[in-house]
Structures are given as structure tokens and as C-alpha cells.
Motif scaffolding. Sequence first.
Motif, short mmCIF file in Angstrom:
data_model
loop_
_atom_site.label_atom_id
_atom_site.label_comp_id
_atom_site.label_asym_id
_atom_site.label_seq_id
_atom_site.Cartn_x
_atom_site.Cartn_y
_atom_site.Cartn_z
N ALA A 221 -8.79 -23.24 -20.47
CA ALA A 221 -8.74 -22.86 -19.06
C ALA A 221 -8.75 -21.36 -18.84
O ALA A 221 -9.29 -20.86 -17.85
CB ALA A 221 -7.50 -23.47 -18.41
N HIS A 222 -8.15 -20.60 -19.77
CA HIS A 222 -7.98 -19.15 -19.57
C HIS A 222 -9.19 -18.34 -20.03
O HIS A 222 -9.17 -17.12 -19.97
CB HIS A 222 -6.75 -18.67 -20.34
CG HIS A 222 -6.87 -18.84 -21.83
ND1 HIS A 222 -6.39 -19.95 -22.48
CD2 HIS A 222 -7.43 -18.06 -22.79
CE1 HIS A 222 -6.64 -19.83 -23.78
NE2 HIS A 222 -7.27 -18.69 -23.99
N GLY A 227 -10.99 -15.84 -16.47
CA GLY A 227 -9.72 -15.54 -17.11
C GLY A 227 -9.46 -14.05 -17.19
O GLY A 227 -8.34 -13.59 -16.92
N LYS A 228 -10.48 -13.29 -17.52
CA LYS A 228 -10.33 -11.83 -17.61
C LYS A 228 -9.97 -11.24 -16.25
O LYS A 228 -9.11 -10.36 -16.15
CB LYS A 228 -11.62 -11.20 -18.13
CG LYS A 228 -11.94 -11.53 -19.58
CD LYS A 228 -13.26 -10.90 -20.00
CE LYS A 228 -13.62 -11.25 -21.43
NZ LYS A 228 -14.93 -10.68 -21.85
N LEU A 233 -5.86 -8.91 -12.55
CA LEU A 233 -5.22 -8.84 -11.24
C LEU A 233 -3.72 -9.10 -11.33
O LEU A 233 -2.94 -8.61 -10.49
CB LEU A 233 -5.85 -9.87 -10.29
CG LEU A 233 -7.31 -9.63 -9.90
CD1 LEU A 233 -7.79 -10.72 -8.94
CD2 LEU A 233 -7.52 -8.26 -9.30
N SER A 234 -3.29 -9.87 -12.33
CA SER A 234 -1.86 -10.16 -12.46
C SER A 234 -1.07 -8.92 -12.84
O SER A 234 0.15 -8.86 -12.62
CB SER A 234 -1.64 -11.26 -13.50
OG SER A 234 -1.97 -10.81 -14.81
N LEU A 272 -1.51 -18.42 -12.56
CA LEU A 272 -2.13 -17.09 -12.41
C LEU A 272 -2.21 -16.67 -10.96
O LEU A 272 -2.05 -15.48 -10.64
CB LEU A 272 -3.51 -17.08 -13.06
CG LEU A 272 -3.57 -16.54 -14.50
CD1 LEU A 272 -3.28 -15.04 -14.54
CD2 LEU A 272 -2.58 -17.27 -15.40
N ILE A 273 -2.46 -17.60 -10.06
CA ILE A 273 -2.46 -17.26 -8.64
C ILE A 273 -1.10 -16.69 -8.24
O ILE A 273 -1.00 -15.67 -7.54
CB ILE A 273 -2.83 -18.48 -7.78
CG1 ILE A 273 -4.34 -18.77 -7.90
CG2 ILE A 273 -2.46 -18.26 -6.31
CD1 ILE A 273 -4.78 -20.02 -7.18
N LYS A 274 -0.04 -17.32 -8.70
CA LYS A 274 1.29 -16.83 -8.38
C LYS A 274 1.56 -15.49 -9.03
O LYS A 274 2.16 -14.59 -8.42
CB LYS A 274 2.34 -17.86 -8.82
CG LYS A 274 2.31 -19.15 -8.00
CD LYS A 274 3.35 -20.14 -8.46
CE LYS A 274 3.34 -21.39 -7.60
NZ LYS A 274 4.37 -22.38 -8.03
N GLN A 275 1.10 -15.30 -10.26
CA GLN A 275 1.32 -14.03 -10.96
C GLN A 275 0.58 -12.87 -10.32
O GLN A 275 1.01 -11.72 -10.40
CB GLN A 275 0.92 -14.17 -12.43
CG GLN A 275 1.86 -15.01 -13.26
CD GLN A 275 1.42 -15.13 -14.71
OE1 GLN A 275 0.42 -14.52 -15.13
NE2 GLN A 275 2.14 -15.91 -15.48
#
Length: 371
Positions: A221-222, A227-228, A233-234, A272-275
Motif C-alpha cells: 500500500a505504501h 506513498g512518496k 506531506l506527513s 497517512l491522511i491523519k498524519q
Amino acid sequence: MRGLRYPPLSWEPHSLSNVFVHDTGKLLTSDLIRRNDEGLSFRAVSMTPSLKAELKRGRTSIKVNNISTSAKLVVSAKGISSINEEQSGVDRTITIDSGATQEIELSWDNGLDEQSKFAVIGDTGGNEELSWCLNRAAELGADFLLHLGDFNYGNDDYEQAIKRFHASPIPVFVSIGNHDFHDSGIIYHDFLQQLGPLNNFFEVAGTRFVNIDTAADYFPAHSGQRGKLLKALSIDPAQSQVFFTHRPFVDPRPGQDHVIGGINEIPWLKQLIKQTGGGPLLTGHVHHSAEIEFDGIRQYTAGEGLGHEDIVLQRPAAKLLMGKVTRGEAIAFAWEDLNMPWSAHRSHTHIKKLIKDGDQQKLDWYKSIIS
């Protein structure tokens, strides 16, 4: 089209270049893709594109598509002889005459630093329904439109959609759908050279808009460019953020499962959206309008671009989502009637769906209203 990504991720398109060497000089672009036309022809993939150029003596013509009709050209240059901009809808043609080698920077001021309205719709196909959605968004006062993918359902949809996107009354930023990289073969290059990158972000009125590719499953998934981007953005979380993509986390229809399907893909994307700062997720894929809460993320499904719900219910019912971002304030959303006339319901997909459903009465009725 719902299986593992094909071509495999090892064949995934590389990040788009932003450096171009031309007979007239060298260009460094920001938020612009070079279209596969002859000459220096570009499409903006954000509301604030810009380019820097080192130009030789002589005349240089630069074309830029997907610029707001109200945006003002801003020029910073040394050694300019003359510069002229012609505007036709969302197209700009800049002609520069220079008497010697010079440096020039072009950008556009949209006046949207503090507040902006935008429209959201997906699953339009590429013909009359798409044109209606673009014009309806402009009619509702949108500064730009987020298209959630699936403009290519067959026949000449791909070619027609690109023409309609390029001639839209407002800028359009497109997320790739599961139908949009297949057309008798893999056609990522058409999307990348005419519409934009598969994963990117831009900012309007203090809000970060993040376009992510969920057209087919990623494994792991990553991996890949998506993923990059999300990992980068995180590192710099946003205070205000919107994600837009094709496939949803949750199918809002009871008993249906048109969702992102990769192994561990939904949990990873959710994390990742939350991060990266969190924010709503805008999705299409499901030909329905709904909003639902999913583990702290508000998902808006806006997939009624074909207006098929109108035909199922035999009355105007389809919706388009409108959003408003204001610097320092919460993002506001509201559903608006799509108001698509029966004359615009022309996609061959309508007949296919009605035949699949075995609803002869509605099929006969639909054929009668478009005849």
C-alpha cells in the motif's frame, strides 16, 4: 479493473519533468505539465502555476491552459522588449519579443488568497453530461472544479473529455479513475500529457488540496509515487486540508462494496491522511451522493456526474457537491441540485445499466425521452 495495478508499480510513470529545453530557450515550470502538442503548450495543475525562462533573442510564444478567466498575469523580467497576453476562456497565449538573452518569470494572481468556492463531481463520462457538470459548477459560482475520475466509459469518451476539460469555463483538476487508464490498452501517457499528474497537491486560501491515485490497488500500500507524496506531506502537516480521489473508503449503499480494495490499503491511507493533518475525503466511483463518517474522517461521495439517479427515479435527483474554503475557518460543504436536463442524459452507460438491471419499463421510458 479492480485487481492489482497493471502495469505493475515497477512500470509506474515517473514524476513529471518541470525543466524544458526549447529552440527559444530553457523553461523551469511550477504546477504546469507540458501538453503533447507542438511548441510550448502547457496545462496548469494548480490555481497558482508559474514558469521561469531564459529566452534567446527573438519571439517566443507560450500557451497555458486551465487558467481562471479572472486571473491576472504577473510578469517579472529583465531586458524585455515586449510582452503580450491573449485570453480565450481558460486559455492564455503569451508572446514575448526580446532583443537579447533575458530572464522572465510569469505567474497568475487569482485573488483567492483568503476565500474560494469549488465544485466536486465524478463519474461523468466524457460527453454531454461532463459539459453540463462543468457549466453547472460555473453557474453555482465555483472558482474551480475537482473531478473525481471516470470520464472514460468507452467509444470516444477519452478524446471528447480532454476537449471538454480544456474548454471548461473554470479550471478543472482531475483525479484518475479506474476507467481512465484503460482504453484498448494502458494509456497513462494520455492522462499525464493532457490532464495532470496522478498524485500532487496545491494550495488555495490557506487550504491544501491533495490529489491521490486510487484507480487500482497498490501492493504494498505504501509504494509508488503516492506513498512518496503522502510521506513527504506527513512531515509538514496542514492546518486545513482536503483529499480528493476516485475510490472511497466506504460504499454508502447498504450491501455494496465499491471501495479501495488493496491489502492494508485503506488502513494505511487512513493513517497517512491523519498524519498529514487530516481533513475530508472526496470520492466518486459510486454513482451516488452521500456523506459518512469513517474513523474520524468525513467522506463525501459525489459520483452522480452521469445523472443516472435521475433515470432510476424518473425525476431530477442528482447532486453536485460545493465547498468553500476561507483562511482560518472550517471548510464548508453543501449539496446542490445538478439540474441536468433530460437532453443531456446521453451516455451509452445509461442503457447498459438499465439492461443489466433488467428494468424494461425504465429502459423504454429512457429511450422515449431522448428520442
